[in-house]
Design a protein around this motif. Sequence first.
Motif, short mmCIF file in Angstrom:
data_model
loop_
_atom_site.label_atom_id
_atom_site.label_comp_id
_atom_site.label_asym_id
_atom_site.label_seq_id
_atom_site.Cartn_x
_atom_site.Cartn_y
_atom_site.Cartn_z
N TYR A 375 9.23 -26.69 -64.66
CA TYR A 375 10.12 -25.32 -64.20
C TYR A 375 9.66 -24.81 -62.91
O TYR A 375 8.59 -24.70 -62.34
CB TYR A 375 9.19 -24.33 -65.44
CG TYR A 375 9.57 -24.47 -66.99
CD1 TYR A 375 11.09 -24.33 -67.35
CD2 TYR A 375 8.81 -25.36 -67.54
CE1 TYR A 375 11.43 -24.58 -68.81
CE2 TYR A 375 9.27 -25.69 -69.04
CZ TYR A 375 10.37 -25.36 -69.27
OH TYR A 375 10.73 -25.77 -70.70
N LEU A 376 10.82 -24.79 -62.39
CA LEU A 376 10.61 -24.14 -60.91
C LEU A 376 11.48 -22.85 -60.78
O LEU A 376 12.80 -22.53 -61.28
CB LEU A 376 11.38 -24.97 -59.91
CG LEU A 376 10.84 -26.50 -59.74
CD1 LEU A 376 11.66 -27.41 -58.82
CD2 LEU A 376 9.39 -26.30 -59.03
N LYS A 377 10.62 -21.67 -60.53
CA LYS A 377 11.28 -20.53 -60.39
C LYS A 377 11.24 -19.84 -58.98
O LYS A 377 10.02 -19.73 -58.53
CB LYS A 377 10.76 -19.50 -61.50
CG LYS A 377 11.47 -18.04 -61.24
CD LYS A 377 10.76 -17.15 -62.63
CE LYS A 377 11.45 -15.78 -62.74
NZ LYS A 377 11.10 -15.12 -63.77
N GLU A 388 22.32 -11.97 -53.51
CA GLU A 388 23.79 -12.10 -53.86
C GLU A 388 24.03 -13.05 -54.70
O GLU A 388 24.59 -12.86 -55.68
CB GLU A 388 24.68 -11.86 -52.69
CG GLU A 388 24.60 -10.48 -51.80
CD GLU A 388 25.71 -10.40 -50.91
OE1 GLU A 388 26.57 -11.35 -50.91
OE2 GLU A 388 25.75 -9.50 -49.98
N ASN A 389 23.37 -14.21 -54.56
CA ASN A 389 23.64 -15.19 -55.33
C ASN A 389 22.63 -16.40 -54.81
O ASN A 389 22.04 -16.26 -53.74
CB ASN A 389 25.18 -15.81 -55.54
CG ASN A 389 25.61 -16.06 -54.17
OD1 ASN A 389 25.06 -17.07 -53.40
ND2 ASN A 389 26.54 -15.48 -53.77
N TYR A 390 22.16 -17.37 -55.72
CA TYR A 390 21.45 -18.75 -55.26
C TYR A 390 21.51 -19.74 -56.10
O TYR A 390 21.99 -19.77 -57.09
CB TYR A 390 19.93 -18.11 -55.02
CG TYR A 390 19.29 -17.95 -56.41
CD1 TYR A 390 18.62 -19.02 -57.05
CD2 TYR A 390 19.27 -16.52 -57.08
CE1 TYR A 390 18.08 -18.76 -58.27
CE2 TYR A 390 18.67 -16.43 -58.27
CZ TYR A 390 18.19 -17.40 -58.96
OH TYR A 390 17.29 -17.70 -60.18
N SER A 391 21.40 -20.78 -55.55
CA SER A 391 21.34 -22.22 -56.25
C SER A 391 20.07 -22.84 -56.04
O SER A 391 19.36 -22.71 -55.02
CB SER A 391 22.62 -23.07 -55.77
OG SER A 391 22.50 -23.29 -54.47
N ILE A 392 19.64 -23.75 -56.90
CA ILE A 392 18.57 -24.56 -56.85
C ILE A 392 19.28 -26.05 -56.78
O ILE A 392 19.90 -26.70 -57.77
CB ILE A 392 17.31 -24.50 -58.05
CG1 ILE A 392 17.12 -23.11 -57.81
CG2 ILE A 392 16.47 -25.36 -57.79
CD1 ILE A 392 15.85 -23.05 -58.97
N THR A 393 18.78 -26.83 -55.80
CA THR A 393 19.20 -28.25 -55.56
C THR A 393 18.24 -29.08 -55.27
O THR A 393 16.93 -28.65 -54.98
CB THR A 393 20.17 -28.43 -54.51
OG1 THR A 393 19.57 -28.19 -53.18
CG2 THR A 393 21.46 -27.56 -54.66
N ALA A 394 18.32 -30.53 -55.57
CA ALA A 394 17.41 -31.54 -55.28
C ALA A 394 18.12 -32.50 -54.69
O ALA A 394 18.86 -32.74 -54.51
CB ALA A 394 16.97 -32.05 -56.55
N ASP A 395 17.18 -33.03 -53.44
CA ASP A 395 17.71 -34.02 -52.48
C ASP A 395 17.78 -35.63 -53.22
O ASP A 395 18.41 -36.32 -52.56
CB ASP A 395 16.74 -34.10 -51.30
CG ASP A 395 15.57 -34.94 -51.58
OD1 ASP A 395 14.98 -34.69 -52.68
OD2 ASP A 395 14.54 -35.18 -50.44
#
Length: 397
Positions: A375-377, A388-395
């Motif tokens: 879990y990453l918060k 305003e908005n955000y996203s979480i990505t993995a390389d």
Amino acid sequence: LDGTCTLTFEDEEIVGEKDGWDVAVAIGTTTVTATWGEFTATAQVTVEEPTKIQLGTTEGTLSKDVTALGNAGCKTFSFTPEETESYEFYSLSEYDIDVYVFDEELNYLEWNNDTDLMSENEHDFYSINELTAGETYYFTIYVYDDFDVPYSVVLNKVVDPTSLSIAQGEEITVCVGTPVTLQSVLGPEDARFVERSWSCDNTDVFGMSASEDDYAEFTANQVGTAIVTVKTVDDDVELTASCTVTVTEAPALEEDVLTSVTQPLVGQDATFGLFTFTPEEDGNYVVAATGYKKSACEMNVKADGSVVAMGGGLGDFTLEFNATAGETYRIFSVVHPVNGDEPEDFEIIVKKSVPATSVSFGYDSLVGAVGDVLYLKPIFEPEFGAPENYSITADKP
């Protein structure tokens, strides 16, 4: 196929036909022959002593036996009462189990109509019969699933309930907008199941949305008082219990003031807060729940009964909404334990929204094994800052 297939029994004292059923009648071994036209087939059938059961609960596992029963697993129990009494017999399983009850002459008394009469325990079958002392009765259960099925069967003397109560008490006080679950309790503990019905004398104040025998769900709609009543629906048992519900206005949240929340949600293992908030200025606001460690939060904000914002998640939770000066908003937040832990108290705050200036996960690295759920918060700065908005990505997905 044309023609009729007939069955004949070498020893009808062991296996024979009774009332259209092919029944194992007595202990022993015999041969059954099937005839269809010029074709025949035989099978040797061994009839064993059924499992004797005593009063109480018997547990086990049913397995399909294709050789003996085609597409079903089967278990038969026998019971010889010492006293002539009314007895209750029921089965408990998460799966579909058929049940048959026979007397000593193998006349069937009851059979499973696949109705769930006892909702709190998912009972597959429930029967009350007057049994005669010294006679033997048989209870046969079948399962048609392709895997092993755990079951429990319960046989007890019938005990009529002598008391009925509402678990939450005779009086409760809740705020406008609060969801409430009330539960009915029959006593003594070993009392037989009895159907119950629920009613409320003032649904404008305290509206009922759903009910079963052992519980009813309500919502506090407006300030006032209502009386909830539950009563038995049984020719032999007349019991009633009631609860007086007082509905008050929710307390007001002050901007930028951290408020403790310790109130349990009635009828559930959760802690909740219900507040009003009236902003002095137009703009975007954030409401945040914080201070708990092992729970998940659900939150919504309403204006004039309509949801303007809602959401939820594990850990501290922040919800942003646009507000108009002078208008009253209702903020509902509930914190549920996620792993069977005790409900946790929490804190809530509402304040003017400010843009987030930085973000982190709170640590630079995290180690997990293959298959682990991590879990990453994101943690935004300043505290309760709103992106305003955000996203979480993995390389390396």
